[in-house]
Scaffold this active site. Structure first.
Site, PDB file in Angstrom:
ATOM      1  N   TYR A 157     -18.476 -42.365  -5.144  1.00  0.00           N
ATOM      2  CA  TYR A 157     -18.300 -42.760  -6.545  1.00  0.00           C
ATOM      3  C   TYR A 157     -19.369 -43.760  -6.956  1.00  0.00           C
ATOM      4  O   TYR A 157     -19.593 -43.981  -8.143  1.00  0.00           O
ATOM      5  CB  TYR A 157     -16.881 -43.319  -6.750  1.00  0.00           C
ATOM      6  CG  TYR A 157     -15.845 -42.266  -6.438  1.00  0.00           C
ATOM      7  CD1 TYR A 157     -15.500 -41.305  -7.381  1.00  0.00           C
ATOM      8  CD2 TYR A 157     -15.266 -42.165  -5.164  1.00  0.00           C
ATOM      9  CE1 TYR A 157     -14.601 -40.287  -7.091  1.00  0.00           C
ATOM     10  CE2 TYR A 157     -14.365 -41.155  -4.856  1.00  0.00           C
ATOM     11  CZ  TYR A 157     -14.038 -40.221  -5.827  1.00  0.00           C
ATOM     12  OH  TYR A 157     -13.167 -39.210  -5.527  1.00  0.00           O
ATOM     13  N   LYS A 211     -10.634 -32.439   7.225  1.00  0.00           N
ATOM     14  CA  LYS A 211     -10.047 -33.283   6.179  1.00  0.00           C
ATOM     15  C   LYS A 211      -8.725 -33.827   6.689  1.00  0.00           C
ATOM     16  O   LYS A 211      -7.825 -33.068   7.046  1.00  0.00           O
ATOM     17  CB  LYS A 211      -9.838 -32.474   4.903  1.00  0.00           C
ATOM     18  CG  LYS A 211      -9.160 -33.285   3.810  1.00  0.00           C
ATOM     19  CD  LYS A 211      -9.163 -32.567   2.488  1.00  0.00           C
ATOM     20  CE  LYS A 211      -8.401 -33.363   1.451  1.00  0.00           C
ATOM     21  NZ  LYS A 211      -8.385 -32.697   0.145  1.00  0.00           N
ATOM     22  N   LYS A 256       1.021 -34.423   2.807  1.00  0.00           N
ATOM     23  CA  LYS A 256       0.238 -33.222   3.085  1.00  0.00           C
ATOM     24  C   LYS A 256       0.038 -33.032   4.594  1.00  0.00           C
ATOM     25  O   LYS A 256      -0.867 -32.333   5.027  1.00  0.00           O
ATOM     26  CB  LYS A 256      -1.106 -33.295   2.352  1.00  0.00           C
ATOM     27  CG  LYS A 256      -0.955 -33.419   0.832  1.00  0.00           C
ATOM     28  CD  LYS A 256      -2.273 -33.255   0.092  1.00  0.00           C
ATOM     29  CE  LYS A 256      -2.070 -33.316  -1.427  1.00  0.00           C
ATOM     30  NZ  LYS A 256      -3.309 -33.052  -2.187  1.00  0.00           N
ATOM     31  N   SER A 307     -11.981 -42.186  -2.512  1.00  0.00           N
ATOM     32  CA  SER A 307     -11.601 -43.150  -3.546  1.00  0.00           C
ATOM     33  C   SER A 307     -11.137 -44.488  -2.973  1.00  0.00           C
ATOM     34  O   SER A 307     -11.538 -45.544  -3.466  1.00  0.00           O
ATOM     35  CB  SER A 307     -10.518 -42.533  -4.428  1.00  0.00           C
ATOM     36  OG  SER A 307      -9.419 -42.096  -3.643  1.00  0.00           O
ATOM     37  N   GLU A 348     -11.809 -27.191  14.041  1.00  0.00           N
ATOM     38  CA  GLU A 348     -11.831 -26.838  12.609  1.00  0.00           C
ATOM     39  C   GLU A 348     -13.248 -26.479  12.155  1.00  0.00           C
ATOM     40  O   GLU A 348     -13.462 -25.494  11.465  1.00  0.00           O
ATOM     41  CB  GLU A 348     -11.334 -28.020  11.754  1.00  0.00           C
ATOM     42  CG  GLU A 348      -9.818 -28.198  11.711  1.00  0.00           C
ATOM     43  CD  GLU A 348      -9.146 -27.206  10.767  1.00  0.00           C
ATOM     44  OE1 GLU A 348      -9.829 -26.350  10.183  1.00  0.00           O
ATOM     45  OE2 GLU A 348      -7.913 -27.284  10.624  1.00  0.00           O
ATOM     46  N   LYS A 362     -13.923 -35.935   5.995  1.00  0.00           N
ATOM     47  CA  LYS A 362     -13.302 -36.728   4.932  1.00  0.00           C
ATOM     48  C   LYS A 362     -11.990 -37.311   5.410  1.00  0.00           C
ATOM     49  O   LYS A 362     -11.217 -36.565   6.000  1.00  0.00           O
ATOM     50  CB  LYS A 362     -13.061 -35.796   3.738  1.00  0.00           C
ATOM     51  CG  LYS A 362     -12.324 -36.408   2.590  1.00  0.00           C
ATOM     52  CD  LYS A 362     -12.084 -35.370   1.532  1.00  0.00           C
ATOM     53  CE  LYS A 362     -11.229 -35.980   0.462  1.00  0.00           C
ATOM     54  NZ  LYS A 362     -10.713 -35.002  -0.448  1.00  0.00           N
ATOM     55  N   ARG A 415      -5.688 -39.616  -6.346  1.00  0.00           N
ATOM     56  CA  ARG A 415      -4.484 -38.920  -6.835  1.00  0.00           C
ATOM     57  C   ARG A 415      -4.004 -39.531  -8.142  1.00  0.00           C
ATOM     58  O   ARG A 415      -3.491 -38.816  -9.014  1.00  0.00           O
ATOM     59  CB  ARG A 415      -3.393 -38.927  -5.761  1.00  0.00           C
ATOM     60  CG  ARG A 415      -3.771 -38.040  -4.580  1.00  0.00           C
ATOM     61  CD  ARG A 415      -2.700 -38.000  -3.498  1.00  0.00           C
ATOM     62  NE  ARG A 415      -3.206 -37.324  -2.308  1.00  0.00           N
ATOM     63  CZ  ARG A 415      -2.607 -37.342  -1.127  1.00  0.00           C
ATOM     64  NH1 ARG A 415      -1.462 -38.008  -0.967  1.00  0.00           N
ATOM     65  NH2 ARG A 415      -3.138 -36.701  -0.100  1.00  0.00           N
TER      66      ARG A 415
HETATM   67  C1  PBG Z   1      -7.730 -32.311  -3.447  1.00  0.00           C
HETATM   68  C2  PBG Z   1      -8.686 -33.396  -3.106  1.00  0.00           C
HETATM   69  C3  PBG Z   1      -8.366 -34.714  -2.729  1.00  0.00           C
HETATM   70  C4  PBG Z   1      -9.573 -35.411  -2.672  1.00  0.00           C
HETATM   71  C5  PBG Z   1     -10.587 -34.496  -2.967  1.00  0.00           C
HETATM   72  N1  PBG Z   1     -10.020 -33.241  -3.213  1.00  0.00           N
HETATM   73  C6  PBG Z   1      -7.070 -35.402  -2.557  1.00  0.00           C
HETATM   74  C7  PBG Z   1      -6.047 -34.892  -1.650  1.00  0.00           C
HETATM   75  O1  PBG Z   1      -6.317 -34.092  -0.741  1.00  0.00           O
HETATM   76  O2  PBG Z   1      -4.911 -35.278  -1.850  1.00  0.00           O
HETATM   77  C8  PBG Z   1      -9.678 -36.867  -2.357  1.00  0.00           C
HETATM   78  C9  PBG Z   1     -10.903 -37.555  -2.826  1.00  0.00           C
HETATM   79  C10 PBG Z   1     -10.828 -39.037  -2.889  1.00  0.00           C
HETATM   80  O3  PBG Z   1      -9.864 -39.693  -2.459  1.00  0.00           O
HETATM   81  O4  PBG Z   1     -11.795 -39.599  -3.406  1.00  0.00           O
HETATM   82  N2  PBG Z   1      -7.484 -31.315  -2.553  1.00  0.00           N
END
Ligand code: PBG
Length: 331
Positions: free
Chosen positions: A320, A201, A225, A282, A241, A256, A211
């Site tokens: 989505y 990720k 992050k 998203s 990982e 992701k 968010r």
């Molecule tokens: C939270 C999480 C995130 C997403 C899924 N779980 C956001 C982040 O890590 O800040 C993102 C999913 C998306 O953007 O559709 N840990």
């Protein structure tokens, strides 16, 4: 003496010349089985609420989620991934609400499982929807403390398992969490709960609309992050990982974001040959969807992008667009 053959002997266009032959030699297809629908559930909401940053996507209240799940199941969607939008006054620096067995997401899981037992529920493990600072873990002197966070993630996972989640999906990027969660699940006799690890990720700006949707962007503010999510520049590290998470007991690994990271999906699949999911996040969705709404792109770009995930090696995709695409596929 033989006559000189005419150029070209090989005409790759032969196999593209008619629909029947294109259909017969096609290497990958997208089906409803490949699609996982993420859903946002908001505490105390009655009905639905649009998410301006994600055209066509709404938050659901506990009252309206049932209907949506039934509709999805009838269309042939087999699995949903649930994300909570909790009341801001329930957020604290430890994300305490995450481990409350009576919290929004646990209640939602129980409700959905009662209504449509066959729908597979994927539930995220991470503290960000619950923390006042918007980070996925617990801060000690401004730094997300790995091991303190692990305790909380294990408790969160057990709460989700108790509620009836089928698949637990740690998205927090703490080191060692898969092993601890797996051990805890085994100890409590949750032997068949599937662990879907967000293994690779990345620290991506493509999560922006999500968010906003879960209401964590204002909590996070200018903070990033980067101290736990992967550096966008790295690829070998993703394999490291994934290798660790498999060895710790992950059943499925995930990459992701998705579309800008197809190279990673492909490498993971080729290297490990384990079930590999991708998340069309998203920002990717909103980017395509807003261009479609403006008629800058044709609607087919959405299914094209999903088929490309399959070609890259993904076994399933969180998107989505799952609902609209399965409606297309059903036609
Ligand atoms: C939270 C999480 C995130 C997403 C899924 N779980 C956001 C982040 O890590 O800040 C993102 C999913 C998306 O953007 O559709 N840990």
């Amino acid at each position: 003496m033989f006559t000189k053959r005419k150029f070209p002997l090989t005409r790759l266009r032969r196999l593209r010349s008619k629909p029947f032959i294109r259909d017969m030699v096609r290497e990958n297809i997208l089906t409803g089985d490949d699609l996982i629908q993420p859903l946002f559930i908001k505490e105390d909401l009655k009905g639905t609420e649009v998410i301006p940053q994600m055209p066509g996507i709404s938050r659901f209240g506990l009252d309206s989620i049932e209907n949506e799940i039934e509709e999805l199941a009838n269309l042939g969607i087999k699995s949903v991934a649930l994300f909570p939008v909790i009341n801001p006054d329930k957020k604290d620096e430890f994300g305490t609400e995450a481990i409350n067995q009576n919290n929004l997401i646990c209640n939602a899981i129980e409700k959905i499982k009662n209504l449509v037992p066959e729908i597979i529920i994927i539930s995220d493990v991470a503290l960000d929807p619950y923390t006042s600072h918007g980070h996925d873990g617990i801060l000690v002197d401004g730094y997300v403390d790995n091991d303190k966070t692990l305790d909380q993630l294990v408790k969160q996972s057990l709460a989700l398992a108790e509620s009836g989640a089928d698949i637990i999906a740690p998205s927090d990027m703490m080191d060692g969490r898969i092993k601890l969660i797996r051990n805890a699940l085994e100890e409590k006799d949750f032997k068949n709960i599937i662990l879907l690890s967000y293994a690779a990720k990345y620290n991506s700006k493509f999560y922006g609309p999500f968010r906003s949707a879960v209401g964590s962007s204002s909590n996070l503010g200018k903070s990033t992050k980067a101290e736990y999510q992967m550096d966008v520049a790295n690829s070998s590290e993703a394999l490291h990982e994934v290798a660790l998470d498999i060895s710790e007991g992950a059943d499925i690994v995930m990459v992701k974001p998705g579309m800008p990271y197809l190279d990673i999906i492909s490498k993971v699949k080729e290297t490990f040959n384990v079930p590999t999911f991708a998340y069309q996040v998203s920002g990717e969705y909103s980017m395509l969807k807003s261009a479609i709404e403006n008629k800058w792109l044709e609607p087919e770009v959405m299914s094209e992008s999903l088929l490309c995930f399959k070609r890259a090696g993904a076994d399933a995709v969180l998107t989505y667009a799952a609902k609209e695409i399965i409606m297309e596929l059903n036609k």
